[in-house]
Design a protein around this motif. Structure first.
Motif, PDB file in Angstrom:
ATOM      1  N   LEU A   1      51.112 -11.870 -25.802  1.00 39.33           N
ATOM      2  CA  LEU A   1      51.718 -11.405 -27.052  1.00 39.33           C
ATOM      3  C   LEU A   1      50.702 -11.396 -28.185  1.00 39.33           C
ATOM      4  O   LEU A   1      50.558 -10.398 -28.907  1.00 39.33           O
ATOM      5  N   ILE A   2      49.956 -12.509 -28.347  1.00 40.98           N
ATOM      6  CA  ILE A   2      48.962 -12.591 -29.417  1.00 40.98           C
ATOM      7  C   ILE A   2      47.829 -11.600 -29.170  1.00 40.98           C
ATOM      8  O   ILE A   2      47.333 -10.949 -30.103  1.00 40.98           O
ATOM      9  N   GLY A   3      47.425 -11.445 -27.907  1.00 38.02           N
ATOM     10  CA  GLY A   3      46.373 -10.490 -27.583  1.00 38.02           C
ATOM     11  C   GLY A   3      46.751  -9.072 -27.964  1.00 38.02           C
ATOM     12  O   GLY A   3      45.935  -8.312 -28.498  1.00 38.02           O
TER      13      GLY A   3
ATOM     14  N   VAL B   1      41.323 -12.391 -35.340  1.00 38.34           N
ATOM     15  CA  VAL B   1      41.750 -11.843 -36.629  1.00 38.34           C
ATOM     16  C   VAL B   1      40.584 -11.937 -37.605  1.00 38.34           C
ATOM     17  O   VAL B   1      39.773 -12.872 -37.532  1.00 38.34           O
ATOM     18  N   VAL B   2      40.498 -10.977 -38.494  1.00 39.55           N
ATOM     19  CA  VAL B   2      39.443 -10.942 -39.503  1.00 39.55           C
ATOM     20  C   VAL B   2      40.093 -10.826 -40.882  1.00 39.55           C
ATOM     21  O   VAL B   2      40.941  -9.953 -41.103  1.00 39.55           O
TER      22      VAL B   2
ATOM     23  N   SER C   1      33.678 -11.914 -45.116  1.00 37.64           N
ATOM     24  CA  SER C   1      34.862 -12.057 -44.277  1.00 37.64           C
ATOM     25  C   SER C   1      34.848 -13.377 -43.532  1.00 37.64           C
ATOM     26  O   SER C   1      33.809 -14.019 -43.384  1.00 37.64           O
ATOM     27  N   VAL C   2      36.024 -13.771 -43.079  1.00 36.74           N
ATOM     28  CA  VAL C   2      36.190 -14.929 -42.202  1.00 36.74           C
ATOM     29  C   VAL C   2      36.937 -14.436 -40.970  1.00 36.74           C
ATOM     30  O   VAL C   2      37.968 -13.768 -41.083  1.00 36.74           O
ATOM     31  N   SER C   3      36.410 -14.724 -39.802  1.00 39.49           N
ATOM     32  CA  SER C   3      37.064 -14.298 -38.569  1.00 39.49           C
ATOM     33  C   SER C   3      37.381 -15.503 -37.696  1.00 39.49           C
ATOM     34  O   SER C   3      36.636 -16.490 -37.680  1.00 39.49           O
ATOM     35  N   ILE C   4      38.500 -15.413 -36.981  1.00 43.45           N
ATOM     36  CA  ILE C   4      38.930 -16.463 -36.056  1.00 43.45           C
ATOM     37  C   ILE C   4      39.117 -15.819 -34.695  1.00 43.45           C
ATOM     38  O   ILE C   4      39.859 -14.839 -34.564  1.00 43.45           O
ATOM     39  N   GLU C   5      38.446 -16.349 -33.696  1.00 42.44           N
ATOM     40  CA  GLU C   5      38.520 -15.821 -32.342  1.00 42.44           C
ATOM     41  C   GLU C   5      39.082 -16.892 -31.395  1.00 42.44           C
ATOM     42  O   GLU C   5      38.992 -18.081 -31.669  1.00 42.44           O
ATOM     43  N   GLY C   6      39.668 -16.426 -30.291  1.00 41.85           N
ATOM     44  CA  GLY C   6      40.215 -17.354 -29.300  1.00 41.85           C
ATOM     45  C   GLY C   6      41.674 -17.680 -29.503  1.00 41.85           C
ATOM     46  O   GLY C   6      42.188 -18.636 -28.913  1.00 41.85           O
ATOM     47  N   LEU C   7      42.365 -16.894 -30.323  1.00 40.24           N
ATOM     48  CA  LEU C   7      43.782 -17.158 -30.581  1.00 40.24           C
ATOM     49  C   LEU C   7      44.651 -16.900 -29.356  1.00 40.24           C
ATOM     50  O   LEU C   7      45.826 -17.278 -29.341  1.00 40.24           O
ATOM     51  N   ASP C   8      44.088 -16.257 -28.336  1.00 38.33           N
ATOM     52  CA  ASP C   8      44.832 -15.999 -27.101  1.00 38.33           C
ATOM     53  C   ASP C   8      44.307 -16.874 -25.954  1.00 38.33           C
ATOM     54  O   ASP C   8      44.343 -16.468 -24.790  1.00 38.33           O
TER      55      ASP C   8
ATOM     56  N   ILE D   1      35.369 -19.998 -35.405  1.00 36.32           N
ATOM     57  CA  ILE D   1      35.526 -19.583 -36.800  1.00 36.32           C
ATOM     58  C   ILE D   1      34.162 -19.111 -37.298  1.00 36.32           C
ATOM     59  O   ILE D   1      33.169 -19.841 -37.187  1.00 36.32           O
ATOM     60  N   ALA D   2      34.105 -17.893 -37.813  1.00 34.50           N
ATOM     61  CA  ALA D   2      32.830 -17.328 -38.267  1.00 34.50           C
ATOM     62  C   ALA D   2      32.936 -16.896 -39.725  1.00 34.50           C
ATOM     63  O   ALA D   2      33.904 -16.239 -40.119  1.00 34.50           O
ATOM     64  N   LEU D   3      31.946 -17.285 -40.505  1.00 35.96           N
ATOM     65  CA  LEU D   3      31.832 -16.860 -41.902  1.00 35.96           C
ATOM     66  C   LEU D   3      30.732 -15.804 -41.976  1.00 35.96           C
ATOM     67  O   LEU D   3      29.576 -16.078 -41.635  1.00 35.96           O
ATOM     68  N   ASP D   4      31.089 -14.601 -42.393  1.00 38.94           N
ATOM     69  CA  ASP D   4      30.122 -13.513 -42.519  1.00 38.94           C
ATOM     70  C   ASP D   4      29.800 -13.289 -43.996  1.00 38.94           C
ATOM     71  O   ASP D   4      30.710 -13.053 -44.799  1.00 38.94           O
TER      72      ASP D   4
END
Length: 300
Positions: A102-104, A112-113, A131-138, A165-168
């Motif tokens: 579902l999240i994927g 999400v970014v 931007s701030v991005s979060i990966e691995g929510l699935d 969590i990545a800060l760009d």
């Protein structure tokens, strides 16, 4: 911070090496502040939790999560609620957790970014957090959510394989128009999250929600918030099995090597304290901040 000008620097254009050094110094300062904050929480004592509180008194009929059919006047509400719980914790025909699928689908890959427009001027240069991005929510491994423990509260417990969590951010020159991009990344793994949530919804307001409003994802939360009588987290405990050494990309080779060596030494010295501090940070500081944010949504 937004649009601020740092005085006393002068109007000069820095070389790439100087930009690298400034970025590395700033990121090191951020790591030092983060570790100091976590170190402060290491010495916090959990203490005793207050007794479960009841929602503020009201004459309105509130949704009873242990007797949904009685609250809503139907015969199948409890069964439907249990089916929803089983769906979220269940798997599909391929053995994938339904929640991950579902999240994927909603995020297009479990990430999400959030675009930001935060910047500061330093002489000829603009430094911006883009931007701030979060990966691995699935990457959920187990899901046990919406488990009622009283009429107006339920527990949620999930485990995740990983989260990043990545800060760009970028540094650009007004004079030359050149821009240099950087990324600061934090990788977490073996994550366990427990949330004890109190939620009291006004039944009449829930029944007044038009079904069409719930068909649009962006409208679901505002609709539910409009029906809230009381909501808040009583507990928010996050345990991390491994807190990876932060990494930076975009630096020149020499500065990059220095950054890696410095970060590795810093986090090797404090990694154990960091892991002990995170659950205290989430349950004491972050929980209160999130509760305030949730109530800001209710008040809108």
């Amino acid at each position: 911070f937004n649009g601020g000008k740092l005085g006393g620097v002068g109007s000069m254009t820095l070389s790439n090496t100087a930009v690298d050094t400034a970025v590395f110094s700033g990121s090191l300062l951020l790591q030092t502040f983060t570790i100091a904050l976590l170190e402060n929480h290491v010495h916090f004592h959990a203490g005793e939790k207050p007794s479960p509180s009841l929602p503020p008194n009201t004459t309105k009929l509130l949704l009873n999560f242990q007797d949904l059919s009685g609250s809503l006047g139907g015969d199948s509400a409890d069964e439907a609620f249990e089916m929803a719980r089983e769906y979220l914790s269940g798997t599909d025909e391929n053995g994938e957790l339904n929640l991950n699928v579902l999240i994927g689908n909603l995020t297009g890959g479990g990430a999400v970014v959030v675009d930001l427009d935060l910047n500061a001027q330093m002489g000829d240069l603009w430094i911006g957090l883009d931007s701030v991005s979060i990966e691995g929510l699935d990457s959920f491994l187990s899901v046990d959510v919406l488990h009622p423990t009283s009429p107006y509260r339920f527990t949620n417990n999930v485990t995740m394989e990983k989260l990043s969590i990545a800060l760009d951010f970028s540094v650009s020159s007004n004079t030359t128009g050149e821009s240099q991009a950087f990324e600061l990344r934090y990788d977490l793994s073996d994550i366990d999250v427990f949330i004890d949530l109190q939620a009291a919804f006004v039944v009449d307001l829930l029944l007044d929600i038009e079904l069409g409003s719930l068909l649009h994802t962006q409208d679901i939360i505002p609709c539910l918030m409009a029906c809230v009588h009381h909501i808040g987290m009583e507990s928010f405990v996050m345990n991390i099995g491994q807190f990876g050494v932060p990494t930076m990309s975009g630096l020149q080779a020499e500065t990059d090597a220095a950054a890696r060596t410095t970060f590795e030494a810093l986090y090797a010295a404090y990694n154990e304290d960091i892991l002990q501090a995170i659950p205290k940070l989430t349950d004491k500081t972050l929980r209160h901040l999130l509760n305030n944010y949730i109530w800001s949504l209710v008040d809108e």
